[in-house]
Scaffold this active site. Sequence first.
Site, mmCIF file in Angstrom:
data_model
loop_
_atom_site.group_PDB
_atom_site.id
_atom_site.type_symbol
_atom_site.label_atom_id
_atom_site.label_comp_id
_atom_site.label_asym_id
_atom_site.label_seq_id
_atom_site.Cartn_x
_atom_site.Cartn_y
_atom_site.Cartn_z
ATOM 1 N N GLY A 94 0.825 -1.198 0.000
ATOM 2 C CA GLY A 94 0.000 0.000 0.000
ATOM 3 C C GLY A 94 0.859 1.247 0.000
ATOM 4 O O GLY A 94 2.004 1.227 0.479
ATOM 5 N N GLY B 220 1.735 5.193 1.199
ATOM 6 C CA GLY B 220 1.713 5.813 2.521
ATOM 7 C C GLY B 220 2.945 5.492 3.347
ATOM 8 O O GLY B 220 3.095 5.998 4.460
ATOM 9 N N HIS B 221 3.825 4.643 2.786
ATOM 10 C CA HIS B 221 5.052 4.268 3.510
ATOM 11 C C HIS B 221 6.291 4.879 2.861
ATOM 12 O O HIS B 221 7.413 4.459 3.147
ATOM 13 C CB HIS B 221 5.201 2.749 3.537
ATOM 14 C CG HIS B 221 4.017 2.024 4.062
ATOM 15 N ND1 HIS B 221 3.472 2.316 5.303
ATOM 16 C CD2 HIS B 221 3.243 1.050 3.520
ATOM 17 C CE1 HIS B 221 2.427 1.518 5.498
ATOM 18 N NE2 HIS B 221 2.258 0.754 4.440
ATOM 19 N N HIS C 48 0.411 1.124 9.628
ATOM 20 C CA HIS C 48 -0.849 1.589 9.032
ATOM 21 C C HIS C 48 -1.693 2.251 10.103
ATOM 22 O O HIS C 48 -2.893 2.437 9.948
ATOM 23 C CB HIS C 48 -1.637 0.422 8.433
ATOM 24 C CG HIS C 48 -0.841 -0.397 7.490
ATOM 25 N ND1 HIS C 48 -0.097 -1.469 7.902
ATOM 26 C CD2 HIS C 48 -0.641 -0.282 6.163
ATOM 27 C CE1 HIS C 48 0.516 -1.990 6.849
ATOM 28 N NE2 HIS C 48 0.206 -1.296 5.800
#
Lengths: 210, 210, 332, 332
Positions: free
Chosen positions: D53, D55-56, D215
Amino acid sequence: MKTSFILSASLAIHAAIVAHEADIESLDRAIGDGDHYINMKRGTEVIASLYNELLPLPPDQVLNKIGMKLLSTIGGASGPLFASFFMSMGKVAKENGADTPLEMAAAFAAGVQSIMQRGKAQAGEKTMLDVLIPVSTTFTTSAAAGKSTIEIAHEIKQVAATGLESTRNLIATKGRAAGLGERAIGHLDAGAKSCQVMITTVCDLMIKEA
Amino acid sequence: MKTSFILSASLAIHAAIVAHEADIESLDRAIGDGDHYINMKRGTEVIASLYNELLPLPPDQVLNKIGMKLLSTIGGASGPLFASFFMSMGKVAKENGADTPLEMAAAFAAGVQSIMQRGKAQAGEKTMLDVLIPVSTTFTTSAAAGKSTIEIAHEIKQVAATGLESTRNLIATKGRAAGLGERAIGHLDAGAKSCQVMITTVCDLMIKEA
Amino acid sequence: MKKFINNIDNMLIESLSGFATAHADIVRLHVEPTFLTRTQKASNKVAIISGGGAGHEPMHAGYIGKGMLDAACPGQVFTSPTPDQMLAAAVAVHADKGVLFIVKNYAGDVMNFEMAAEMLPFEHATVLTSDDCAVVNSTYTTGRRGVAGTVIVEKCVGSLAETGADLASCKALGDKVNLRTSSIGVALTSCTVPAAGRATFDIADTELEMGVGIHGEPGRKRETMRSADAIVKDCVDAILADFAHKGLTPQQDALVLVNGFGATPLMELYLIYHSAATLLKAQGVNISRGLVGNYTTALDMAGASITVCLLDDEIKQHWDSPVHSAGLRWGC
Amino acid sequence: MKKFINNIDNMLIESLSGFATAHADIVRLHVEPTFLTRTQKASNKVAIISGGGAGHEPMHAGYIGKGMLDAACPGQVFTSPTPDQMLAAAVAVHADKGVLFIVKNYAGDVMNFEMAAEMLPFEHATVLTSDDCAVVNSTYTTGRRGVAGTVIVEKCVGSLAETGADLASCKALGDKVNLRTSSIGVALTSCTVPAAGRATFDIADTELEMGVGIHGEPGRKRETMRSADAIVKDCVDAILADFAHKGLTPQQDALVLVNGFGATPLMELYLIYHSAATLLKAQGVNISRGLVGNYTTALDMAGASITVCLLDDEIKQHWDSPVHSAGLRWGC
Ligand SMILES: Nc1ncnc2c1ncn2[C@@H]1O[C@H](COP(=O)(O)OP(=O)(O)O)[C@@H](O)[C@H]1O
Ligand SMILES: Nc1ncnc2c1ncn2[C@@H]1O[C@H](COP(=O)(O)OP(=O)(O)O)[C@@H](O)[C@H]1O
Ligand SMILES: [Mg+2]
Ligand SMILES: [Mg+2]
Ligand SMILES: [Mg+2]
Ligand SMILES: [Mg+2]
């Protein structure tokens, strides 16, 4: 099960998911990572948009295409699971048809089976399966008992609600919430919630159309 | 001006700065970068801690050492300015002494001069100089007029307060607030505030001890 | 205020110790007074020294190393270091060709470096950086602030110094890069100075601070929050207006630096870069170099600055040359 | 929520475009499906592909480049990418020696990569990273999460692959590094998923989340905020307990990675490094490598993770070897 029914169901499901944004979103935020609603919205939106494209196809192909599309659209944990569900359902529908309640129940059971295989999960692990497995069992037994689709639909809605509620006091052993141990207790599972919403929507449609 | 007076003044000044934390801090936060109180606290604290070390020294050396110590302790804009002030004061005190009001006024004036040089600033630029320059002028004229230290101290407190207040409606043309244009209007200058606090403290001490 | 600290008075030295341990191959920490130098002292070159208040990490200690700085003097958070630090650093790294101070243009930094320079027993010069175009220059003010463009000045001057160039040439290149560099910053939130324990300024969820400084100083104007493209357009317009004001034509090769202030994720910084690059290209600017990340921060402020440096062959050569510091590394 | 975005649906692609433009020398962006590859396709090596995903950042696209990844597949924010992306990426970078997927151990990532692998027309293997010791392993759970230690796995496997090593050896090294790596994270604030528009969890000024995931998943325990040393001690104890549980003795050479989650300033990360290094040394751990910065982030979360990797000669060699990616670069 006719293509037209599957497609009007897909529109109704999209609307129902959007209508339940708040609960679905907050559940995944509480014990997951907060994206389940967005994933479901993205997925159901794309399927709804395929309406005209799928209309001419036979039901089994429609189910298969829905599965493939969900696979490349949703992502996350729920993506491959719902994708497997529809692809397996389509496969069985193709082989044995999906017109009588018994045939539909068999196709549904195959879908649930594929989710259990892909997710390596059972009932009682605080996932969508806690809704899907009991629903599948009821579907099969009631269909075997020769009940009408309307009767079955009413039963299933009840079972789905009970299954959802059953996730509240479980410790999660699959999915993101598995990291939480005791802290997951008291929260419903987000995927179970969206399954209950979708199943209820389809049942209401069956009742209306029957 | 005796060493003992300078040193008890340094203790009183440290206490006064700490007592005015809230206003000094908030002023630099409003139109500066919020560190002026911390800088003043750090500086006055270190000087206070030199009490015993400085006690045996003559006043001019004490003033010079205070300046040097502030230079390596405060940093920021106020550090070099206050450092220059005390070092110049010490220099003049050494050359002409600093015992009579006139001599003290001359030493003070030399200190203010060095701040103006180092900061390339005048009165009216919304800095500490808006307190220091009028105070220096009053100090000199009143001393020349032969007024007593007590009278002079009372006058100076008044002038310092007025000078501080005068910074409120100025646009800053020096220091961090120079970037703000109109937005600096309505706020007092932090350095002017700490100068007013220190000067008032010293005046009260003069009045008490006289 | 919620930070990873033990107590405010030790925060800086504990952080510097961690920095020096993590990068022991590049830097060495000296105390009383506090300054950092390269592990390997360079010889026969102009010594390049910078410094400034802490809170802008990796600036400046993160730029010590081959091809960039010889030493850096960190002050307290947002407070200029003091002359004794600069003197000690100069004595430690002076290598027979003089000392060049690179100083961001703030009253405090200027005065402290000035007093150090006056006491310096070596040949010396100072480059003042003033790339922030948010503060409109005027003969009445102390002038523009030095912000993220300082990284480009330090990189290029550091590279030239490695070639053995003399003090005058290093100073000249520094001044040229500074002149050809323009920056402007936007804050979405305030930073919190640890010793103050509370936000430097209050800002609503619907507001942004246009032209903010790297110390959380208020900027040009408090404006309403809007889309990234709209914000970036105003920043790019300000930068282009500044070049016009300086009589520089931006239709040439340029380096674009999108700098995060500390709390803004890379995902957003790259989005800003995309937006800025699109607008600048449309204006005929030829972006041949890019840098995106946290290079000149303001503690935990959410926000970013955009910097454009107009390149010529000399600047290109010294930007591209190898550098081995904790904050910038390539070619080696 | 206050972010530099235009609209949530375009955020990811705009950011990726900025990333690809800024690093055009290293990476190329492909769309429909979305994936990124090296600008120069490598030949005759195992193709190393990761993904997860968004966002990292800089993970994973920031680790594409010589000495590390061949391709990366970004999903939506915090949502695993889909099999079609992984297939397209594999087809694009496969270089006759098979494909190795490096996958952080989350149900979604595992299942999507699994389905891609099942459709893959090439020889393939998968390394699952599971370095997060916050989640106590048990046969009942899906197991531990892959977090910042994944960077070390990707660096070392990427280095080995450059030597022309075969698929089995690359997989074996990845599994070994993962086994010898343990991490735990602490959050001081929540992150905000743009599409959700609000904080994932509420946390008081007096609290911290110990063992938080990348997350923003809740961690081990909601605890009271305390000094950096006290927090770090609990993290280090958890890591040492994990090594003990794995039957590994930490009294050997180690790499320590202090990773910021996105909104924590470098000053604090270096302070954490100082604290962790001090505690680990006291336990006989010989820290011979260190890395401090934002390498595996959680959007705009304030917090950090500590990772310890127990080194052997093979891991040292492949950690030290040259790497040229946007997020990690040295030796070239
Ligand atoms: N192994 C699994 N088996 C069955 N269902 C699962 C499994 N893992 C996760 N789920 C379901 O997926 C849901 C989460 O989906 P979603 O939030 O879209 O993906 P992610 O967890 O990757 O963010 C959970 O609420 C759970 O019902
Ligand atoms: N050029 C100058 N001349 C005189 N005083 C100045 C000048 N620049 C700044 N000051 C004074 O210094 C004060 C700020 O000091 P301080 O906050 O400690 O340093 P900094 O501005 O570097 O953070 C201002 O309020 C102003 O009174
Ligand atoms: Mg989720
Ligand atoms: Mg200040
Ligand atoms: Mg300051
Ligand atoms: Mg997810």
